[in-house]
Enzyme design. Structure first.
Site, PDB file in Angstrom:
ATOM      1  N   ASP A 189      35.006  36.813  32.178  1.00  0.00           N
ATOM      2  CA  ASP A 189      35.414  38.222  32.166  1.00  0.00           C
ATOM      3  C   ASP A 189      35.985  38.654  30.818  1.00  0.00           C
ATOM      4  N   GLY A 197      34.043  51.849  43.553  1.00  0.00           N
ATOM      5  CA  GLY A 197      33.257  50.776  42.940  1.00  0.00           C
ATOM      6  C   GLY A 197      33.176  49.609  43.916  1.00  0.00           C
ATOM      7  N   VAL A 198      32.952  48.421  43.360  1.00  0.00           N
ATOM      8  CA  VAL A 198      32.729  47.247  44.202  1.00  0.00           C
ATOM      9  C   VAL A 198      33.969  46.933  45.047  1.00  0.00           C
ATOM     10  N   GLU A 243      36.786  59.139  44.201  1.00  0.00           N
ATOM     11  CA  GLU A 243      35.974  58.605  43.100  1.00  0.00           C
ATOM     12  C   GLU A 243      35.760  59.691  42.035  1.00  0.00           C
ATOM     13  N   HIS A 290       8.485  32.864  59.971  1.00  0.00           N
ATOM     14  CA  HIS A 290       8.667  34.000  60.873  1.00  0.00           C
ATOM     15  C   HIS A 290       9.497  33.561  62.076  1.00  0.00           C
ATOM     16  N   ALA A 320      31.792  36.117  38.752  1.00  0.00           N
ATOM     17  CA  ALA A 320      32.133  34.704  38.693  1.00  0.00           C
ATOM     18  C   ALA A 320      30.942  33.858  38.227  1.00  0.00           C
ATOM     19  N   GLY A 373      48.603  29.304  27.322  1.00  0.00           N
ATOM     20  CA  GLY A 373      48.023  28.878  26.050  1.00  0.00           C
ATOM     21  C   GLY A 373      47.894  30.044  25.077  1.00  0.00           C
ATOM     22  N   VAL A 431      40.090  50.756  39.966  1.00  0.00           N
ATOM     23  CA  VAL A 431      39.351  51.549  38.970  1.00  0.00           C
ATOM     24  C   VAL A 431      38.793  50.673  37.842  1.00  0.00           C
ATOM     25  N   GLY A 432      38.589  49.408  38.129  1.00  0.00           N
ATOM     26  CA  GLY A 432      38.001  48.511  37.134  1.00  0.00           C
ATOM     27  C   GLY A 432      38.974  47.435  36.689  1.00  0.00           C
TER      28      GLY A 432
HETATM   29  P1  FAD Z   1      39.631  34.458  35.981  1.00  0.00           P
HETATM   30  O1  FAD Z   1      39.077  34.076  37.290  1.00  0.00           O
HETATM   31  O2  FAD Z   1      40.412  35.715  35.876  1.00  0.00           O
HETATM   32  O3  FAD Z   1      40.524  33.221  35.511  1.00  0.00           O
HETATM   33  C1  FAD Z   1      41.246  33.241  34.318  1.00  0.00           C
HETATM   34  C2  FAD Z   1      42.320  32.171  34.397  1.00  0.00           C
HETATM   35  O4  FAD Z   1      42.946  32.080  33.126  1.00  0.00           O
HETATM   36  C3  FAD Z   1      43.438  32.501  35.390  1.00  0.00           C
HETATM   37  O5  FAD Z   1      43.772  31.354  36.126  1.00  0.00           O
HETATM   38  C4  FAD Z   1      44.595  32.925  34.499  1.00  0.00           C
HETATM   39  O6  FAD Z   1      45.866  32.662  35.073  1.00  0.00           O
HETATM   40  C5  FAD Z   1      44.354  32.034  33.288  1.00  0.00           C
HETATM   41  N1  FAD Z   1      44.966  32.528  32.057  1.00  0.00           N
HETATM   42  C6  FAD Z   1      44.980  33.790  31.558  1.00  0.00           C
HETATM   43  N2  FAD Z   1      45.628  33.806  30.374  1.00  0.00           N
HETATM   44  C7  FAD Z   1      46.018  32.541  30.134  1.00  0.00           C
HETATM   45  C8  FAD Z   1      46.718  31.923  29.081  1.00  0.00           C
HETATM   46  N3  FAD Z   1      47.124  32.598  28.013  1.00  0.00           N
HETATM   47  N4  FAD Z   1      46.978  30.592  29.161  1.00  0.00           N
HETATM   48  C9  FAD Z   1      46.572  29.852  30.235  1.00  0.00           C
HETATM   49  N5  FAD Z   1      45.891  30.398  31.256  1.00  0.00           N
HETATM   50  C10 FAD Z   1      45.609  31.709  31.195  1.00  0.00           C
HETATM   51  N6  FAD Z   1      32.902  38.151  41.361  1.00  0.00           N
HETATM   52  C11 FAD Z   1      31.782  37.690  41.945  1.00  0.00           C
HETATM   53  O7  FAD Z   1      30.891  37.168  41.263  1.00  0.00           O
HETATM   54  N7  FAD Z   1      31.615  37.784  43.309  1.00  0.00           N
HETATM   55  C12 FAD Z   1      32.552  38.340  44.100  1.00  0.00           C
HETATM   56  O8  FAD Z   1      32.367  38.405  45.315  1.00  0.00           O
HETATM   57  C13 FAD Z   1      33.740  38.836  43.508  1.00  0.00           C
HETATM   58  N8  FAD Z   1      34.714  39.392  44.265  1.00  0.00           N
HETATM   59  C14 FAD Z   1      35.864  39.815  43.662  1.00  0.00           C
HETATM   60  C15 FAD Z   1      36.851  40.393  44.464  1.00  0.00           C
HETATM   61  C16 FAD Z   1      38.016  40.838  43.897  1.00  0.00           C
HETATM   62  C17 FAD Z   1      39.082  41.451  44.770  1.00  0.00           C
HETATM   63  C18 FAD Z   1      38.228  40.687  42.500  1.00  0.00           C
HETATM   64  C19 FAD Z   1      39.521  41.131  41.867  1.00  0.00           C
HETATM   65  C20 FAD Z   1      37.254  40.127  41.691  1.00  0.00           C
HETATM   66  C21 FAD Z   1      36.057  39.693  42.264  1.00  0.00           C
HETATM   67  N9  FAD Z   1      35.032  39.146  41.509  1.00  0.00           N
HETATM   68  C22 FAD Z   1      33.883  38.711  42.099  1.00  0.00           C
HETATM   69  C23 FAD Z   1      35.176  38.983  40.051  1.00  0.00           C
HETATM   70  C24 FAD Z   1      35.541  37.531  39.720  1.00  0.00           C
HETATM   71  O9  FAD Z   1      36.744  37.204  40.384  1.00  0.00           O
HETATM   72  C25 FAD Z   1      35.686  37.382  38.217  1.00  0.00           C
HETATM   73  O10 FAD Z   1      34.498  37.799  37.588  1.00  0.00           O
HETATM   74  C26 FAD Z   1      35.956  35.929  37.865  1.00  0.00           C
HETATM   75  O11 FAD Z   1      37.115  35.444  38.489  1.00  0.00           O
HETATM   76  C27 FAD Z   1      36.103  35.792  36.352  1.00  0.00           C
HETATM   77  O12 FAD Z   1      36.272  34.446  36.041  1.00  0.00           O
HETATM   78  P2  FAD Z   1      37.034  33.979  34.732  1.00  0.00           P
HETATM   79  O13 FAD Z   1      37.077  32.497  34.806  1.00  0.00           O
HETATM   80  O14 FAD Z   1      36.436  34.633  33.549  1.00  0.00           O
HETATM   81  O15 FAD Z   1      38.517  34.567  34.861  1.00  0.00           O
HETATM   82  P1  NAD Z   2      34.220  49.098  39.328  1.00  0.00           P
HETATM   83  O1  NAD Z   2      33.935  49.322  37.903  1.00  0.00           O
HETATM   84  O2  NAD Z   2      33.198  48.452  40.188  1.00  0.00           O
HETATM   85  O3  NAD Z   2      34.573  50.482  40.028  1.00  0.00           O
HETATM   86  C1  NAD Z   2      35.616  51.297  39.587  1.00  0.00           C
HETATM   87  C2  NAD Z   2      35.348  52.705  40.077  1.00  0.00           C
HETATM   88  O4  NAD Z   2      36.513  53.489  39.850  1.00  0.00           O
HETATM   89  C3  NAD Z   2      34.206  53.380  39.331  1.00  0.00           C
HETATM   90  O5  NAD Z   2      33.308  53.937  40.255  1.00  0.00           O
HETATM   91  C4  NAD Z   2      34.908  54.450  38.495  1.00  0.00           C
HETATM   92  O6  NAD Z   2      34.133  55.599  38.299  1.00  0.00           O
HETATM   93  C5  NAD Z   2      36.131  54.755  39.355  1.00  0.00           C
HETATM   94  N1  NAD Z   2      37.264  55.318  38.608  1.00  0.00           N
HETATM   95  C6  NAD Z   2      37.727  54.931  37.399  1.00  0.00           C
HETATM   96  N2  NAD Z   2      38.829  55.668  37.083  1.00  0.00           N
HETATM   97  C7  NAD Z   2      39.057  56.514  38.115  1.00  0.00           C
HETATM   98  C8  NAD Z   2      40.050  57.507  38.391  1.00  0.00           C
HETATM   99  N3  NAD Z   2      41.028  57.752  37.532  1.00  0.00           N
HETATM  100  N4  NAD Z   2      39.972  58.174  39.557  1.00  0.00           N
HETATM  101  C9  NAD Z   2      38.982  57.921  40.453  1.00  0.00           C
HETATM  102  N5  NAD Z   2      38.013  56.985  40.239  1.00  0.00           N
HETATM  103  C10 NAD Z   2      38.060  56.287  39.094  1.00  0.00           C
HETATM  104  O7  NAD Z   2      35.604  48.292  39.369  1.00  0.00           O
HETATM  105  P2  NAD Z   2      36.360  47.588  40.558  1.00  0.00           P
HETATM  106  O8  NAD Z   2      35.832  48.023  41.860  1.00  0.00           O
HETATM  107  O9  NAD Z   2      37.805  47.738  40.250  1.00  0.00           O
HETATM  108  O10 NAD Z   2      35.968  46.074  40.335  1.00  0.00           O
HETATM  109  C11 NAD Z   2      36.234  45.426  39.084  1.00  0.00           C
HETATM  110  C12 NAD Z   2      35.226  44.386  38.792  1.00  0.00           C
HETATM  111  O11 NAD Z   2      35.419  43.252  39.624  1.00  0.00           O
HETATM  112  C13 NAD Z   2      33.807  44.849  39.059  1.00  0.00           C
HETATM  113  O12 NAD Z   2      33.278  45.431  37.919  1.00  0.00           O
HETATM  114  C14 NAD Z   2      33.094  43.589  39.401  1.00  0.00           C
HETATM  115  O13 NAD Z   2      32.549  43.063  38.226  1.00  0.00           O
HETATM  116  C15 NAD Z   2      34.173  42.657  39.907  1.00  0.00           C
HETATM  117  N6  NAD Z   2      34.014  42.498  41.361  1.00  0.00           N
HETATM  118  C16 NAD Z   2      32.844  41.987  41.841  1.00  0.00           C
HETATM  119  C17 NAD Z   2      32.645  41.863  43.184  1.00  0.00           C
HETATM  120  C18 NAD Z   2      31.350  41.328  43.693  1.00  0.00           C
HETATM  121  O14 NAD Z   2      30.619  40.740  42.910  1.00  0.00           O
HETATM  122  N7  NAD Z   2      31.020  41.491  44.963  1.00  0.00           N
HETATM  123  C19 NAD Z   2      33.637  42.251  44.078  1.00  0.00           C
HETATM  124  C20 NAD Z   2      34.808  42.779  43.569  1.00  0.00           C
HETATM  125  C21 NAD Z   2      34.990  42.884  42.200  1.00  0.00           C
END
Ligand code: FAD
Ligand code: NAD
Length: 482
Positions: A322, A189-190, A210, A454, A330, A122, A280-281
């Protein structure tokens, strides 16, 4: 031009699909456009969270934890098991089946709620029109309201060009077909901690590089310190203040290796890994989503600029998840999606951005809500604190997970809870109780006066609340009243 909708959502991750379902439940004619393709090129719903994020990572965290516990802890229970083996392909199939079931579940919810699923990419045009491109056609849709929820993608860094085989992002790290002997992770990070833990438990030697000199600065300092010590004990070699200079895949006598150079205060260091995860984010997916004529404002990081109600600079166009400011979580995106649906339907709705819980699913887990001690100090807030270690919890002892603590921060005069921080078993579940209490404006005394069953892990929240006012029973108080 095809038919007109009340609401058109772009993106079917946890922000977009939840929003679309709520819109339809509220009687709005709703469609959701999504372009996610699975490995077989099939359109699937659920976005990052279900396909390559929250769900697959938690599936592998669960499996790997079970494997590690079987190896290291069963003997403590007097259980003898011969030949604990690892079939990584079965572990991956289990994960893939969970993803498939859940994404199909959303498909079912779309059908039962009458959300139309439009497969394709889209792009927002002017006047609340959306162009959708798929393999064979391009169509324009019109809606009264547009909700953009295109999510985020992993940040790539020039020093570590990804080839999706040896140098990978989190998606690649959920798909390794064998356990890497030596695994490098860029970013503590996470994702670095969660996926680093998965592969460490399965047998990899894990080195995390890191850039920052402080470990986990988003967490409460005390919790971060305890976490770092525990993760080190588990074998995660976390190197702080370490800047990646380069990462290159090179052929060696023992196969391809990722040769990494990083720099810290002592100078340059070389490391050789079988695989390297770059974590790295994440950055918002705002490229190619907006036609210039759409006039939607982005901020300097590429996030769509929105107000507290997730309204963009264009009336009738909202952005959530996001793609917009705030934590990339999420549940934050889903709540924004529900809020926007209610607002479009003419109802009152808001998201309490001060009380969004965070969880890191390591073992034990780290979870928090509200302010941490450093933030309260910086703000000059007058606060008091109470802490309870899991080592003093009967249930934690029975579980065999006694690391960590619950820490509660409350206002010095009013006793209203300002922040709760947990490092310990099932912290992700315990924190939900803290969120409810804080939503109700509870004081630590309120939790102290509440009856907890408990023996439960939740009793640690109760005791930490008692400790705020020096009334804890199962741990020494700071001051004993005479
Ligand atoms: P997304 O889930 O990224 O979904 C966006 C959707 O939009 C996708 O399907 C994409 O294909 C679609 N899209 C993009 N552009 C277009 C377009 N132009 N047209 C049509 N469709 C499009 N968060 C937590 O809260 N708990 C966790 O435990 C957690 N674990 C994570 C682990 C990993 C490895 C990663 C990478 C992320 C994790 N997160 C976690 C973060 C979480 O996945 C995101 O915060 C969440 O998915 C964001 O939701 P969203 O709907 O904004 O985007
Ligand atoms: P993050 O922001 O949690 O961590 C990234 C880390 O990389 C930071 O500590 C940063 O200082 C470091 N960094 C950045 N550039 C660097 C470099 N050049 N060299 C070395 N270190 C560097 O990001 P992430 O771990 O990639 O996760 C992305 C996002 O996904 C998170 O912010 C989180 O919101 C979401 N997420 C959430 C969960 C959860 O809720 N349990 C799990 C996974 C991901």
């Amino acid at each position: 031009m095809s038919e007109k909708y009340d609401v058109l959502v772009i993106g079917a991750g946890p922000a977009g699909y939840v929003s679309a379902i709520r819109c339809a439940q509220l009687g709005l004619k709703t469609a959701c456009v999504d372009n996610w393709l699975d490995k077989d090129g099939k359109h699937v719903l659920g976005g990052t969270c279900l396909n390559v994020g929250c769900i697959p990572s938690k599936s592998l965290l669960e499996s790997s934890e079970l494997y590690a516990r079987c190896q290291n802890e069963l003997s403590d229970h007097g259980i003898t098991v011969k030949d604990i083996g690892l079939e990584l392909s079965t572990m991956m199939q289990r994960k893939n089946k969970i993803i498939e079931d859940l994404t199909l579940g959303i498909e079912g919810l779309f059908k039962s709620n009458k959300v139309e699923w439009i497969k394709g990419r889209g792009r927002l045009l002017a006047n609340r029109r959306v162009e959708v491109s798929s393999e064979d056609k391009q169509e324009i849709y019109q809606a009264e309201n547009i909700i953009i929820a295109t999510g985020s993608s992993s940040v790539e860094i020039p020093g570590a060009p990804q080839d999706n085989q040896f140098i990978v992002d989190s998606t690649g790290a959920l798909e390794f077909d064998e356990v890497p002997g030596r695994l490098g992770v860029i970013g503590a990070g996470v994702i670095g901690l969660e996926l680093g833990s998965v592969w460490r438990r399965l047998g990899s030697e894990v080195v995390i590089i890191e850039a920052q000199d402080v470990f986990l600065p988003i967490a409460d300092e005390k919790i971060a310190r305890a976490g770092k010590a525990e993760f080190k004990k588990q074998g995660l070699d976390i190197r702080l203040n370490a800047r990646l200079m380069s990462a290159e895949v090179k052929k060696t006598d023992t196969g391809n290796k990722v040769e990494v150079i990083y720099q810290d205060a002592k100078g340059d260091h070389n490391e050789s890994f079988d695989k390297l995860i770059v974590a790295v984010g994440r950055q918002p997916n705002s490229d190619n989503v907006f036609d210039d004529e759409a006039e939607v404002l982005l901020d300097e990081r590429g996030c769509v600029h929105v107000n507290e109600q997730c309204e963009t600079s264009v009336p009738g166009v909202y952005a959530i998840g996001d793609l917009v400011r705030g934590p990339m979580l999420a549940h934050k995106g889903s709540e924004e999606g529900i809020m926007v649906a209610e607002l479009i339907a003419g109802n009152h709705a808001e998201v309490n951005y001060d009380l969004i819980p965070s969880v890191i699913y390591t073992h034990p887990e780290i979870a928090w809500v509200g302010k941490n001690e450093q933030q309260l100090k910086t703000a000059g807030e007058n606060y008091k604190s109470g802490m309870f270690p899991f080592a003093a919890s009967g249930r934690a002892r029975a579980l065999g997970v006694t690391t960590g603590m619950v820490k509660i921060l409350s206002h010095a005069e009013t006793d209203r809870i300002l922040g709760v921080h947990v490092f310990g078993p099932q912290a992700s579940e315990i924190i939900a109780q803290a969120v409810i209490a804080m939503e109700m404006g509870a004081s630590s005394e309120d939790i102290g006066l509440t009856v907890f069953a408990h023996p439960t892990l939740s009793e640690s929240l109760h005791e930490a609340a008692l400790a705020v006012n020096n009334n804890a029973i199962h741990v020494a108080n700071k001051k004993i009243k005479k």
